[in-house]
Design a protein around this motif. Structure first.
Motif, PDB file in Angstrom:
ATOM      1  N   HIS A  94      -2.650  -9.838  -0.029  1.00 19.06           N
ATOM      2  CA  HIS A  94      -2.086  -8.770  -0.150  1.00 19.06           C
ATOM      3  C   HIS A  94      -2.882  -7.692  -0.207  1.00 19.06           C
ATOM      4  CE1 HIS A  94       1.394  -6.316  -2.391  1.00 19.06           C
ATOM      5  NE2 HIS A  94       1.082  -5.770  -1.111  1.00 19.06           N
ATOM      6  N   HIS A 108      -3.235  -4.754   2.842  1.00 16.18           N
ATOM      7  CA  HIS A 108      -3.686  -3.399   2.591  1.00 16.18           C
ATOM      8  C   HIS A 108      -4.876  -2.609   3.091  1.00 16.18           C
ATOM      9  CE1 HIS A 108      -0.159  -2.098  -0.184  1.00 16.18           C
ATOM     10  NE2 HIS A 108       0.298  -3.058   0.287  1.00 16.18           N
ATOM     11  N   CYS A 156       4.448   0.346  -1.818  1.00 15.65           N
ATOM     12  CA  CYS A 156       4.354  -0.942  -1.591  1.00 15.65           C
ATOM     13  C   CYS A 156       5.448  -1.631  -2.347  1.00 15.65           C
ATOM     14  CB  CYS A 156       3.010  -1.476  -2.145  1.00 15.65           C
ATOM     15  SG  CYS A 156       2.819  -3.230  -2.253  1.00 15.65           S
ATOM     16  N   GLY A 157       5.845  -2.933  -1.855  1.00 14.33           N
ATOM     17  CA  GLY A 157       6.802  -3.357  -2.380  1.00 14.33           C
ATOM     18  C   GLY A 157       6.728  -4.503  -3.441  1.00 14.33           C
ATOM     19  N   HIS A 164      -1.971  -6.954  -6.731  1.00 17.32           N
ATOM     20  CA  HIS A 164      -3.041  -6.944  -5.884  1.00 17.32           C
ATOM     21  C   HIS A 164      -4.263  -7.144  -6.701  1.00 17.32           C
ATOM     22  CE1 HIS A 164      -1.688  -4.608  -2.679  1.00 17.32           C
ATOM     23  NE2 HIS A 164      -0.579  -4.122  -3.291  1.00 17.32           N
TER      24      HIS A 164
END
Ligand SMILES: [Zn+2]
Length: 171
Positions: A56, A60, A123-124, A129
């Protein structure tokens, strides 16, 4: 095996030697523009994978950094198997150029002090992260850059589909 619609389903994942950058597919659009899809493999399929927060944060980070380096990046998407990413560019096939783009992108990721857009507004799943994890994976990938152009293990067949685009790249 019967030929399937999806290019990577016709790739024998036992024959590849990750990490690598592979030209996976080329599509000419009705207007004449060309889309090229690359398989950017970080870990050896069915042997190792990246943890989801690493995937993830790399997603990004690479999405932002790559667009500082090239105008033709359409999309960088994680593979569900967590072993790499697809890079889609609106240009003709260029594996050496894409290797330099990926290397430059990962070098920028190593300089990051935070993961871009890692919050609940942008972000969902802002909590999922890891800056350190993304940098470790980027560093490991970069360290093997000299072998990115070698997609298949020595003596291995390139694909289950002798006529597929992967076959041409492997030869
Ligand atoms: Zn996100």
């Amino acid at each position: 095996m019967p030929r399937m619609n999806v290019e990577s389903f016709n790739l024998d994942h036992r024959t590849v030697a990750a990490p690598y950058v592979r030209m996976a597919d080329v599509k000419e659009l009705p207007g004449g523009d060309v889309l090229t899809k690359y398989d950017v493999r970080f870990t050896q399929p069915n042997v190792a994978h990246l943890e989801m927060p690493v995937v993830h944060s790399l997603e990004h980070s690479m999405a932002e950094a790559s667009r500082d380096l090239a105008d033709d990046v359409v999309d960088i998407s994680p593979m569900g198997c967590q072993t790499g990413f697809y890079v889609l560019r609106s240009s003709a096939p260029d594996v050496p150029g894409t290797i330099e783009l990926v290397a430059g992108t990962l070098a920028k990721v190593l300089e990051q002090t935070e993961v871009p857009a890692a919050n609940e507004v942008q972000c969902g799943w802002g909590a999922s992260h890891t800056l350190e994890g993304a940098k470790e994976a980027a560093a490991a990938m970069l360290a093997a850059k000299d072998t990115w152009e070698q997609v298949f293990a020595e003596g291995a067949g390139p694909t289950t589909d002798p006529d597929g685009p992967a076959a041409e790249v492997g030869r």
